[in-house]
Design a protein around this motif. Structure first.
Motif, PDB file in Angstrom:
ATOM      1  N   ILE A  17      26.925  23.065  29.324  1.00  0.00           N
ATOM      2  CA  ILE A  17      28.000  23.588  28.086  1.00  0.00           C
ATOM      3  C   ILE A  17      28.459  23.703  26.842  1.00  0.00           C
ATOM      4  CG2 ILE A  17      29.124  24.501  30.432  1.00  0.00           C
ATOM      5  CD1 ILE A  17      30.969  22.590  30.199  1.00  0.00           C
ATOM      6  N   GLY A  34      34.512  33.296  35.704  1.00  0.00           N
ATOM      7  CA  GLY A  34      32.733  33.443  35.272  1.00  0.00           C
ATOM      8  C   GLY A  34      32.206  33.613  36.196  1.00  0.00           C
ATOM      9  N   PRO A  35      31.193  34.049  36.057  1.00  0.00           N
ATOM     10  CA  PRO A  35      29.412  33.700  37.044  1.00  0.00           C
ATOM     11  C   PRO A  35      29.246  33.145  37.548  1.00  0.00           C
ATOM     12  CG  PRO A  35      29.510  35.419  35.236  1.00  0.00           C
ATOM     13  CD  PRO A  35      30.686  34.347  34.955  1.00  0.00           C
ATOM     14  N   SER A  36      28.609  33.021  38.918  1.00  0.00           N
ATOM     15  CA  SER A  36      28.899  31.930  39.785  1.00  0.00           C
ATOM     16  C   SER A  36      27.095  31.353  38.376  1.00  0.00           C
ATOM     17  CB  SER A  36      27.417  32.196  40.747  1.00  0.00           C
ATOM     18  OG  SER A  36      28.392  32.711  41.773  1.00  0.00           O
ATOM     19  N   SER A  38      27.916  29.932  35.611  1.00  0.00           N
ATOM     20  CA  SER A  38      27.799  30.159  34.392  1.00  0.00           C
ATOM     21  C   SER A  38      28.408  28.593  33.600  1.00  0.00           C
ATOM     22  CB  SER A  38      29.332  31.287  34.154  1.00  0.00           C
ATOM     23  OG  SER A  38      30.713  30.473  34.793  1.00  0.00           O
ATOM     24  N   LYS A  40      31.590  26.494  35.072  1.00  0.00           N
ATOM     25  CA  LYS A  40      32.720  25.595  35.399  1.00  0.00           C
ATOM     26  C   LYS A  40      33.070  25.248  36.216  1.00  0.00           C
ATOM     27  CE  LYS A  40      33.106  29.443  38.342  1.00  0.00           C
ATOM     28  NZ  LYS A  40      31.604  30.621  38.345  1.00  0.00           N
ATOM     29  N   HIS A 190      36.971  31.829  41.834  1.00  0.00           N
ATOM     30  CA  HIS A 190      36.263  32.907  40.788  1.00  0.00           C
ATOM     31  C   HIS A 190      37.400  34.830  40.948  1.00  0.00           C
ATOM     32  CE1 HIS A 190      32.259  31.697  41.810  1.00  0.00           C
ATOM     33  NE2 HIS A 190      32.132  32.099  40.508  1.00  0.00           N
ATOM     34  N   LEU A 205      34.326  31.648  31.053  1.00  0.00           N
ATOM     35  CA  LEU A 205      32.772  31.235  30.853  1.00  0.00           C
ATOM     36  C   LEU A 205      31.669  32.550  31.362  1.00  0.00           C
ATOM     37  CD1 LEU A 205      33.409  27.212  32.264  1.00  0.00           C
ATOM     38  CD2 LEU A 205      33.454  28.646  29.664  1.00  0.00           C
ATOM     39  N   GLU A 206      30.733  32.220  30.396  1.00  0.00           N
ATOM     40  CA  GLU A 206      29.144  33.262  30.586  1.00  0.00           C
ATOM     41  C   GLU A 206      27.921  32.311  29.933  1.00  0.00           C
ATOM     42  OE1 GLU A 206      27.921  37.179  28.930  1.00  0.00           O
ATOM     43  OE2 GLU A 206      29.899  37.119  31.180  1.00  0.00           O
ATOM     44  N   ASN A 207      27.299  32.153  30.869  1.00  0.00           N
ATOM     45  CA  ASN A 207      25.131  31.263  30.498  1.00  0.00           C
ATOM     46  C   ASN A 207      26.622  29.615  29.327  1.00  0.00           C
ATOM     47  OD1 ASN A 207      24.000  32.902  31.482  1.00  0.00           O
ATOM     48  ND2 ASN A 207      24.246  34.375  29.087  1.00  0.00           N
ATOM     49  N   LYS A 211      33.555  32.421  26.339  1.00  0.00           N
ATOM     50  CA  LYS A 211      33.283  34.453  26.444  1.00  0.00           C
ATOM     51  C   LYS A 211      34.667  35.065  26.444  1.00  0.00           C
ATOM     52  CE  LYS A 211      32.429  38.845  28.517  1.00  0.00           C
ATOM     53  NZ  LYS A 211      31.753  39.983  29.615  1.00  0.00           N
ATOM     54  N   ASP A 385      30.951  34.708  42.566  1.00  0.00           N
ATOM     55  CA  ASP A 385      31.909  36.018  41.960  1.00  0.00           C
ATOM     56  C   ASP A 385      31.146  37.640  42.404  1.00  0.00           C
ATOM     57  OD1 ASP A 385      29.287  37.365  40.337  1.00  0.00           O
ATOM     58  OD2 ASP A 385      29.356  35.239  40.388  1.00  0.00           O
TER      59      ASP A 385
END
Length: 426
Positions: A17, A34-36, A38, A40, A190, A205-207, A211, A385
């Protein structure tokens, strides 16, 4: 108060991150979503000081009440920060519930008391072996410990995954009390909307990057498609016939007394109900992992069991090897299945470096490739997510459409909406 400026954090030559700045005031709740995959859980580990001390990658600064976290001795961090991981079974060391709870209090010089166990609904589990607890009961035990410690910072990774509705209500009250008493609280979830009445700030969060970070704003939360239930004809074919079974764990009261149940073929059957009602145990009995003390279980087909902890399912060190083994070496089938479960980018990542959601999707992908007759799945969408939960649910629907039988233990309303039959326990 916790302040963090993270330049980079994670694992060398693997996921990191970067560029994350947050501050959580006393008496404030920050929700992280955020997506799985990402970042967290990586963020949670950075905020607890787990990264940056043992060869992992960390550059930046984290302050608690103005003092650098990484310069603090572990004893002080332990007192100031409570971290409840997404996979709660890794946080227990005590043999019984009471011994576990007393050990935690003794580390802080506190007198042992069952008050917080009772508050979290564990009064009847005080003498139980921790190994016999359900995942939801384990989470509640960790919550009782967090409540007893009265830490100034709480970091909670997917705290609702294994909890029934009543336990969720209790946990929400615990968070509210901690906030009102001045704690800084970071919740990774999620299902961020559950916390909208308590949260002051939101981090998406994303990647591995932020975000969105700022005041709570529902508009930045992405909604996703929910698969719809298909009406299926219930036939008379039985996949599993449970006849008058009795079962108890050593030192415990009988969990089942004369339970009988027929699970019909080519349907999705759900085991629902309160924590500790025996949902996971019943799946293990059907799978043949446990044996009833009385009665019979007849399976008409080959079963596969996917536990709450996906690491217990795997036999190979990387996702690619795991899937190749189940696909009998057919690379094209592996790649096709990896696309379905959105795990193509992590095929060569060691299992230990995967997020909990990635491990769960991998376990489901592996079983999906196996072509079993009966799929016994404990919390199939736990920690996922909406987008990845949808992928999993569509795969389960496809299995049923192919004539397979799916039995799930779940608290997730997204799954419950798709059930052909619900067996409520407890």
């Amino acid at each position: 108060m916790m302040e963090a400026h993270i330049e980079v954090a994670g694992y060398i030559d693997e996921f990191i991150i970067r560029g994350i700045d947050i501050d959580v005031n006393n008496g404030e709740v920050l929700v992280v979503t955020g997506p799985s995959g990402s970042g967290k859980t990586t963020l949670a580990k950075a905020l607890t000081g787990l990264l940056g001390r043992s060869g992992d990658l960390f550059k930046g600064s984290i302050l608690i009440n103005g003092y650098p976290l990484l310069e603090m001795p572990f004893e002080k961090i332990y007192k100031l920060v409570t971290y409840i991981p997404q996979e709660p079974w890794y946080a227990l060391v005590g043999y019984t519930v009471y011994a576990e709870h007393c050990l935690i209090l003794s580390q802080l010089g506190l007198k042992c008391s069952s008050v917080f166990l009772e508050k979290l609904g564990l009064a009847d589990k005080i003498d139980s072996l921790t190994i016999n607890l359900s995942a939801g009961e384990t989470q509640r035990l960790l919550w009782a410990e967090a409540l007893a410690k009265k830490s100034s910072v709480l970091i909670l990774d997917e705290p609702l995954v294994y909890l029934d509705r009543e336990a969720r209500r209790i946990v929400a009250d615990v968070v509210r009390d901690a906030r009102d008493n001045g704690a800084s609280i970071i919740i990774i979830d999620h299902d961020p909307l559950f916390w909208r009445e308590l949260a002051g700030k939101l981090l998406v969060l994303e990647n591995g990057v932020a975000k969105y970070y700022g005041e709570w704003d529902t508009r930045v939360l992405q909604q996703s498609y929910q698969p719809s239930k298909t009406m299926r004809v219930v036939n008379d074919e039985v996949a599993v016939d449970i006849e008058n079974i009795w079962f108890k764990y050593p030192g415990e009261k009988p969990l089942f007394r004369g339970l009988s149940l027929q699970i019909k073929k080519s349907l999705i059957t759900g085991l629902t109900g309160r924590n500790g009602a025996g949902k996971s145990t019943l799946l293990k009995l059907i799978a043949g992992i446990l044996k009833p003390t009385k009665g019979f279980i007849n399976r008409h087909g080959t079963p596969v069991y996917i536990p709450e902890n996906p690491l217990l399912y795997f036999t190979k060190p990387t996702p690619r090897e795991e899937l190749l083994y189940m696909a009998n070496g057919r690379e094209e089938k592996v790649l096709e299945t990896a696309e379905i479960f959105d795990i193509s980018r992590i095929l060569d990542t060691p299992l230990a470096r995967l997020s909990s959601g990635e491990r769960r999707r991998l376990a489901l992908a592996s079983a999906y490739l196996g072509g079993f007759d009966i799929y016994l799945i404990d919390e199939p969408t736990g920690g996922l997510d909406q987008a990845n939960a949808t992928r999993v649910l569509e795969a389960l629907l496809e299995l049923v459409n192919e004539g397979r039988t799916v039995v799930v233990a779940t608290h997730d309303e997204r799954v419950i909406k798709l059930l052909d039959y619900e067996f409520r326990m407890g």
